[in-house]
Design an enzyme around this catalytic site. Structure first.
Site, PDB file in Angstrom:
ATOM      1  N   LYS A 125     -22.469  -2.831  -4.117  1.00  0.00           N
ATOM      2  CA  LYS A 125     -22.046  -2.614  -5.492  1.00  0.00           C
ATOM      3  C   LYS A 125     -22.379  -3.786  -6.408  1.00  0.00           C
ATOM      4  O   LYS A 125     -22.779  -3.586  -7.564  1.00  0.00           O
ATOM      5  CB  LYS A 125     -20.538  -2.330  -5.532  1.00  0.00           C
ATOM      6  CG  LYS A 125     -20.120  -1.097  -4.740  1.00  0.00           C
ATOM      7  CD  LYS A 125     -20.824   0.145  -5.233  1.00  0.00           C
ATOM      8  CE  LYS A 125     -20.495   1.372  -4.426  1.00  0.00           C
ATOM      9  NZ  LYS A 125     -19.083   1.745  -4.460  1.00  0.00           N
ATOM     10  N   GLU A 134     -13.495  -6.450 -10.832  1.00  0.00           N
ATOM     11  CA  GLU A 134     -14.201  -6.004 -12.023  1.00  0.00           C
ATOM     12  C   GLU A 134     -13.210  -5.967 -13.181  1.00  0.00           C
ATOM     13  O   GLU A 134     -12.042  -5.608 -12.989  1.00  0.00           O
ATOM     14  CB  GLU A 134     -14.767  -4.611 -11.755  1.00  0.00           C
ATOM     15  CG  GLU A 134     -15.787  -4.114 -12.755  1.00  0.00           C
ATOM     16  CD  GLU A 134     -16.362  -2.765 -12.311  1.00  0.00           C
ATOM     17  OE1 GLU A 134     -17.324  -2.760 -11.534  1.00  0.00           O
ATOM     18  OE2 GLU A 134     -15.811  -1.730 -12.732  1.00  0.00           O
ATOM     19  N   HIS A 147      -6.818   7.290  -8.511  1.00  0.00           N
ATOM     20  CA  HIS A 147      -8.268   7.213  -8.722  1.00  0.00           C
ATOM     21  C   HIS A 147      -8.988   8.472  -8.262  1.00  0.00           C
ATOM     22  O   HIS A 147     -10.175   8.450  -7.963  1.00  0.00           O
ATOM     23  CB  HIS A 147      -8.846   5.971  -8.044  1.00  0.00           C
ATOM     24  CG  HIS A 147      -8.189   4.712  -8.521  1.00  0.00           C
ATOM     25  ND1 HIS A 147      -8.475   4.142  -9.733  1.00  0.00           N
ATOM     26  CD2 HIS A 147      -7.227   3.932  -7.957  1.00  0.00           C
ATOM     27  CE1 HIS A 147      -7.739   3.056  -9.904  1.00  0.00           C
ATOM     28  NE2 HIS A 147      -6.977   2.907  -8.843  1.00  0.00           N
ATOM     29  N   ARG A 174     -24.335  11.179  -3.777  1.00  0.00           N
ATOM     30  CA  ARG A 174     -23.934  12.369  -3.027  1.00  0.00           C
ATOM     31  C   ARG A 174     -23.498  13.432  -4.027  1.00  0.00           C
ATOM     32  O   ARG A 174     -23.434  13.182  -5.232  1.00  0.00           O
ATOM     33  CB  ARG A 174     -22.761  12.042  -2.105  1.00  0.00           C
ATOM     34  CG  ARG A 174     -21.568  11.431  -2.850  1.00  0.00           C
ATOM     35  CD  ARG A 174     -20.341  11.341  -1.995  1.00  0.00           C
ATOM     36  NE  ARG A 174     -19.282  10.551  -2.578  1.00  0.00           N
ATOM     37  CZ  ARG A 174     -18.443  10.946  -3.513  1.00  0.00           C
ATOM     38  NH1 ARG A 174     -18.579  12.159  -4.045  1.00  0.00           N
ATOM     39  NH2 ARG A 174     -17.489  10.155  -3.964  1.00  0.00           N
TER      40      ARG A 174
END
Length: 493
Positions: free
Chosen positions: A113, A199, A234, A291
């Site tokens: 990431k 982040e 989430h 995906r």
């Protein structure tokens, strides 16, 4: 084209893949464990194989061997489990079995990431400020120092996986340690990698994703955007397309950035490029999901394109067969995620036996599910029970159809989040399309129970109490004492 596809997944996505394979005349092999035995995907597949190892759907070696044993040409991983594991894709490639999805090289690239964020930033596209490294549970001091440098609020994210597992929003320093412990554990369980990176968080914000599709011949297109700002843990509870708050200029810029990122990272098959839109109207790229997504039916309803069929055709080496100009984005589609859980009791999962399962239908309504009356909702897996999508030419029409569809559900045997979904859909913010990522933190309207409802509940409780107190001992009716009744029970002489 493939003759046999092994579906390395379960639940509604396995049902979804199997049905498209049947449309294409492709034989399917399904996997299951004991708790999945009554699931619909087991009944629809041409052949089923029971998973015997403790790792179940995470056992890459066992799944590849099953595919070999049953002469499968390809494996479709669905989402979750092994769908984004580059090692699994590589094991399929080494075994001469086609992995339906991006190559192992692409999966390896987007799974890193931090490197992905840096690659995109170097290309001139905005990304959130983030930590330069990922941290293990043993590196608590380094993680805390990185958090102090970054500032709050911030997001802890799993280095090797998606948003739903290992992601925690940390609003203040006092929350960091406990949130990090939970995030490390969740990431290790889901991805076999406990590392986290940090982040910056934008509050409030909008979570946007753009569906892109690319083939192995250099063709790449987008299929519009989706908004997934209403989430719990989430996971998107409600998602819709198009995003109701974007201007035409913002929408075109979002699509442009998504295609640029897709080309930059070499995305093939169906991938989703995710962004955050801050309160100032600025986009920030966050990650790529290499995906198919849980929310793909929304895009299918707007475009008329079967994304699973497209994945299979691309994996078989066929060209995409359509250009960007061929894509027609029609109307509005909204999806809700029906879970077997109790939102009024800390979202406690509610596994059990479904005594009744009646789902809605009608124009513009689609339900993806593995469930039916008489099947079991297992304990060990995600509580997702069904996805309900409504489409119409206008957002108001789609919302009206979705409200009707949610009200038409009849489920008994387990608790569900349907009452919560009804309140979300009726909220003025949602009706107006002005909601954001802080929506679920605000009190929903309708929390107060009307007096007439309390009165009816009191009457029902009183009647139930009286009925329980009535003598329920058995008694024979008069006709049971007749000669006819006695003679009918005599055995032949």
């Amino acid at each position: 084209m493939f003759r046999t596809i092994l579906v390395a997944n379960r639940g509604e996505i396995a049902v979804r893949i199997i049905r498209t394979c049947r449309d294409m005349g492709i034989r399917t092999v399904a996997l299951y464990d004991n708790s999945d035995l009554s699931s619909l995907h087991v009944r629809l597949a041409d052949e089923c194989v029971q998973l015997s190892s403790g790792a179940l759907y995470h056992d890459a070696a066992a799944i590849v061997q099953i595919a070999r044993d049953h002469n499968a040409d390809a494996i479709h991983p669905g989402y979750g489990f092994l769908a984004e594991h580059s090692a699994f894709a590589r094991a399929c490639e080494d075994a001469g079995i086609t992995f339906i999805g991006p190559s192992s090289t692409t999966l390896e690239k987007v799974r890193d990431k931090i490197a992905t964020l840096e690659t995109v930033r170097a290309a001139g596209i905005a990304v959130p400020r983030h930590s330069p490294h990922a941290y293990r549970a043993s590196e608590w001091e380094a993680l805390r120092d990185a958090a102090e440098r970054l500032g709050y609020p911030l997001v802890l994210k799993a280095y090797s996986g998606g948003r739903s597992h290992g992601t925690r929003l940390v609003r203040e320093p006092a929350q960091l340690e406990s949130m990090a412990q939970h995030a490390h554990s969740a990431a290790l369980t889901a991805f076999g990698d406990e590392r986290l990176y940090l982040e910056e968080a934008f509050l409030p914000a909008h979570y946007l994703e753009v569906q892109i599709v690319g083939d192995r011949h250099g063709n790449l297109i987008h299929l519009g955007e989706r908004d997934g700002s209403i989430q719990h843990n989430h996971r998107k509870v409600v998602e819709e397309s198009p995003a109701p708050y974007l201007t035409d200029a913002q929408r075109k810029e979002l699509w442009r950035q998504a295609l640029a990122i897709g080309r930059l990272l070499g995305c093939v098959s169906t991938c989703t490029v995710e962004f955050v839109l801050d309160s100032q109207g600025r986009f920030y790229f966050t990650e790529v999901k290499a995906r198919i997504q849980v929310e793909h039916p929304i895009t299918e309803m707007r475009t008329g394109i079967d994304l699973v069929r497209t994945q299979i055709q691309i994996a078989a080496g066929e060209p995409l067969g359509l250009s960007q100009d061929d894509v027609a984005l029609r109307g509005c589609a909204i999806q809700v995620r029906v879970n077997a859980e109790d939102p009024w009791n800390h979202y406690l999962p509610s596994p059990g036996h479904l005594r009744r399962f009646r789902f809605p239908g009608g124009p513009g309504v689609r339900v993806d599910t593995y469930a039916y009356g008489g099947c079991d909702v297992p304990v060990r897996y995600d509580p997702l029970l069904a996805k309900v999508v409504a489409w119409d030419d206008t957002r108001a029409g789609a919302l009206g159809r979705l409200r009707r569809a949610v009200a038409d559900f009849a489920i008994s045997g387990v608790q569900t989040n349907l009452p919560l979904i009804q309140r979300i859909l009726d909220a003025p913010e949602f009706t107006a399309g002005t909601y954001d990522s802080e929506f679920t933190r605000r009190p929903l309207p309708g929390a107060e129970v009307p007096p007439e409802h309390l009165r009816n509940l009191a009457i029902a409780a009183a009647l139930a109490y009286i009925r329980r107190g009535i003598d329920s001992s058995g008694a024979l009716p008069d006709r049971a004492h007749s000669g006819w009744h006695r003679d009918s029970r005599k055995l032949p002489q």
